[in-house]
Design an enzyme around this catalytic site. Structure first.
Site, short mmCIF file in Angstrom:
data_model
loop_
_atom_site.label_atom_id
_atom_site.label_comp_id
_atom_site.label_asym_id
_atom_site.label_seq_id
_atom_site.Cartn_x
_atom_site.Cartn_y
_atom_site.Cartn_z
N ALA A 152 0.84 -1.20 0.00
CA ALA A 152 0.00 0.00 0.00
C ALA A 152 0.87 1.24 0.00
O ALA A 152 2.09 1.17 -0.23
CB ALA A 152 -0.95 0.01 1.21
N ASN A 153 0.27 2.39 0.25
CA ASN A 153 1.00 3.65 0.35
C ASN A 153 0.39 4.48 1.46
O ASN A 153 -0.52 4.02 2.15
CB ASN A 153 0.97 4.39 -0.99
N ARG A 154 0.84 5.70 1.62
CA ARG A 154 0.45 6.51 2.78
C ARG A 154 -0.80 7.36 2.55
O ARG A 154 -1.15 8.17 3.40
CB ARG A 154 1.61 7.43 3.17
N ALA A 175 -4.30 7.12 -4.84
CA ALA A 175 -2.89 6.74 -4.97
C ALA A 175 -2.84 5.23 -5.18
O ALA A 175 -2.71 4.45 -4.24
CB ALA A 175 -2.12 7.14 -3.71
#
Length: 399
Positions: free
Chosen positions: A208-210, A274
Site C-alpha cells: 500500500a502507500n500513505r 494513490a
C-alpha cells in the site's frame, strides 16, 4: 422559488441562540419549505417542543429510543427524508460530537446517518470558538464537506463582544437557499477516485502507500456541493462518506478499475487515488518467517486507471484529471506524466518526507495544455473548492 416544496430538517441544540431557530423556521415556511425539527436535550431548555411544532406544523422529534417515533418514521428515514439538514444553532459541544462521529442521541445519530447536505450555524463564546479543539473540530467537518454559515462578530450573551455570534436568520435562509439552488454542475456526472489501494501479499499483509483519502474525499464533497452527481470510488480509508456522493468501496487496483469502468459514461473523471503500481500473487496462507532467506515476491504491474480512462474512444470523459505525488522535480515530472497518460490536467504536489499524506493542507500545481498554475499552501478543503470551481468552468463552457 428555490425552497418551494423542499424538505428541511432543523436540529436545534442547547444554546442561547436557539431562540433564533424559530425565526429561521418561520422564514423557511414562508418560502414554501416543509420543515421538521429535532430538539436536543439542551435545546429544550431554550425553546419548547410546542413552540417549534406550532411553527413547523409537524411533530417535534427528540428521542432516538421512542418506540412510537421509530415505528412511525424511524431515525434513518428521518435522516434521509429531507433535502438538507441545518443545525441551528451548532454549539461547540455538538460540533465536537459531530467531528468525533458520536451517535448518542437522536440529533447526532441522524447527522451520522444522513447522506444529505449538512449546514451548521455555529454559536458560542469567542474563546470557545477560537479554542484549538473547536478549530480542529471545525476543520474536520470542513474536510468532510459540512457547510457552514457564520459565526459573526458582535455582542454575545455573556455581555462580551467578539466572534461567535450565530448568523442572523436571513443569512441562514440565504445559505440554505444557495445550497439547494441548482449549482453550476447540476446535471453533470463526475467520477472521483480516492484513497490508497491495498494489494494483498497473504491474508494478513498487503502492499500500500500513505494516502489518507482526505484530498479525494474533499474534492468529491466539493463537486457534489456544486450540484454534480458524484460517484466516489475509494480504496480503504477511515473517512466517513462525503455527503451527497454515491460511494463504491474497493480494495485493489483491479477492483478500482472495474468500478470506474462501471461508472461510465461520466462528464469528468478526477483520479486522485494513490493506486499501488505493483501487485503480487497472494499466498493462500500467512507467509512464515523462518531461519532461511525471506520469501521472494514477484511483482506484476497493476492496470493504469488514469491512462485507461483518458484513452481516446466514445466512453472517454470530456475532462480527465490526474494527480501526481512526486518527491523531486515535481512540475517537470508531472508535465511528462500528463503527456504519457493522455489526460487533460495533472494536479501535482511534493510529497517528499511524507508531506501532504494525512495532513490537512496541500500545495499543488495544476498542469494543463495552457501551462502551469502554482497554488499556495491551502487547506485541502480549499484545494478541493478551487479544483471543483475549475471543473465547473470547463464543463460549463463546452471546452
Amino acid at each position: 422559488m428555490v425552497l418551494d416544496g423542499r424538505r428541511i430538517l432543523i436540529v436545534i441544540s442547547g444554546g442561547i441562540a436557539a431562540y433564533k431557530s424559530l425565526e429561521v423556521i418561520r422564514r423557511l415556511r414562508e418560502s414554501g419549505a416543509m420543515v421538521r425539527a429535532v430538539l436536543t436535550r439542551g435545546g429544550k431548555q431554550f425553546v419548547t417542543p410546542l413552540s417549534v411544532a406550532a411553527l413547523t406544523g409537524e411533530r417535534v422529534f427528540d428521542d432516538v429510543f421512542s418506540l412510537t417515533d421509530e415505528a412511525e418514521i424511524g431515525h434513518i428515514r428521518l435522516a434521509r427524508d429531507c433535502d438538507l439538514v441545518a443545525v441551528v444553532p451548532a454549539t461547540a459541544h455538538l460540533l465536537a460530537r459531530m467531528a468525533s462521529g458520536l451517535a448518542d442521541d437522536l440529533a447526532t445519530t441522524l447527522l451520522l446517518a444522513t447522506d444529505r447536505p449538512i449546514l451548521v450555524a455555529p454559536a458560542m463564546n469567542t474563546r470557545m470558538w477560537e479554542h484549538a479543539a473547536t478549530r480542529a473540530n471545525m476543520a474536520c467537518l470542513d474536510q468532510r464537506g459540512v457547510h457552514r454559515v457564520g459565526p459573526a462578530s458582535g455582542p454575545l450573551a455573556e455581555g462580551e463582544s467578539g466572534i461567535g455570534r450565530m448568523a442572523e436568520p436571513a443569512e441562514i435562509l440565504q445559505a440554505i437557499t444557495a445550497l439547494l439552488a441548482a449549482g453550476p454542475l447540476a446535471g453533470k456526472r463526475v467520477l472521483v477516485t480516492s484513497g490508497p489501494t491495498h494489494e494483498p501479499i497473504d491474508p494478513v499483509r498487503y502492499i500500500a502507500n500513505r494516502s489518507s483519502g482526505r484530498q479525494g474525499h474533499a474534492v468529491a464533497a466539493a463537486l457534489a456541493g456544486l450540484g454534480a452527481e458524484v460517484i466516489l470510488v475509494t480504496g480503504p480509508v477511515w473517512l466517513p462518506p462525503p455527503p451527497g456522493c454515491r460511494v463504491v468501496s474497493v480494495e485493489t487496483a483491479a477492483q478500482m478499475l472495474t468500478a470506474c469502468q462501471a461508472a461510465l459514461p461520466v462528464d469528468a473523471a478526477i483520479c486522485i487515488a494513490a493506486v499501488a503500481d505493483w501487485r503480487v500473487e497472494p499466498a493462500a496462507s500467512k507467509l512464515k518467517k523462518g531461519a532461511g532467506p525471506p520469501p521472494s515476491l514477484a511483482l506484476a504491474t497493476n492496470p493504469d486507471i488514469l491512462a485507461t480512462l483518458a484513452a481516446p474512444g466514445p466512453s472517454r470523459p470530456r475532462l480527465v484529471v490526474g494527480f501526481a505525488a512526486e518527491t523531486e522535480r515535481v512540475v517537470e515530472q508531472a508535465q511528462a506524466k500528463r503527456k504519457q497518460k493522455g489526460c487533460d490536467w495533472i494536479v501535482a504536489n511534493d510529497v517528499s518526507g511524507g508531506a501532504a499524506f494525512g495532513a490537512e493542507t496541500n500545495r499543488v500545481h495544476v498542469i494543463s495544455a495552457e501551462g502551469v498554475e502554482d497554488w499556495p499552501l491551502l487547506q485541502k478543503a480549499e484545494v478541493a473548492a478551487r479544483l471543483a470551481a475549475r471543473v465547473a468552468r470547463t464543463l460549463g463552457d463546452g471546452s
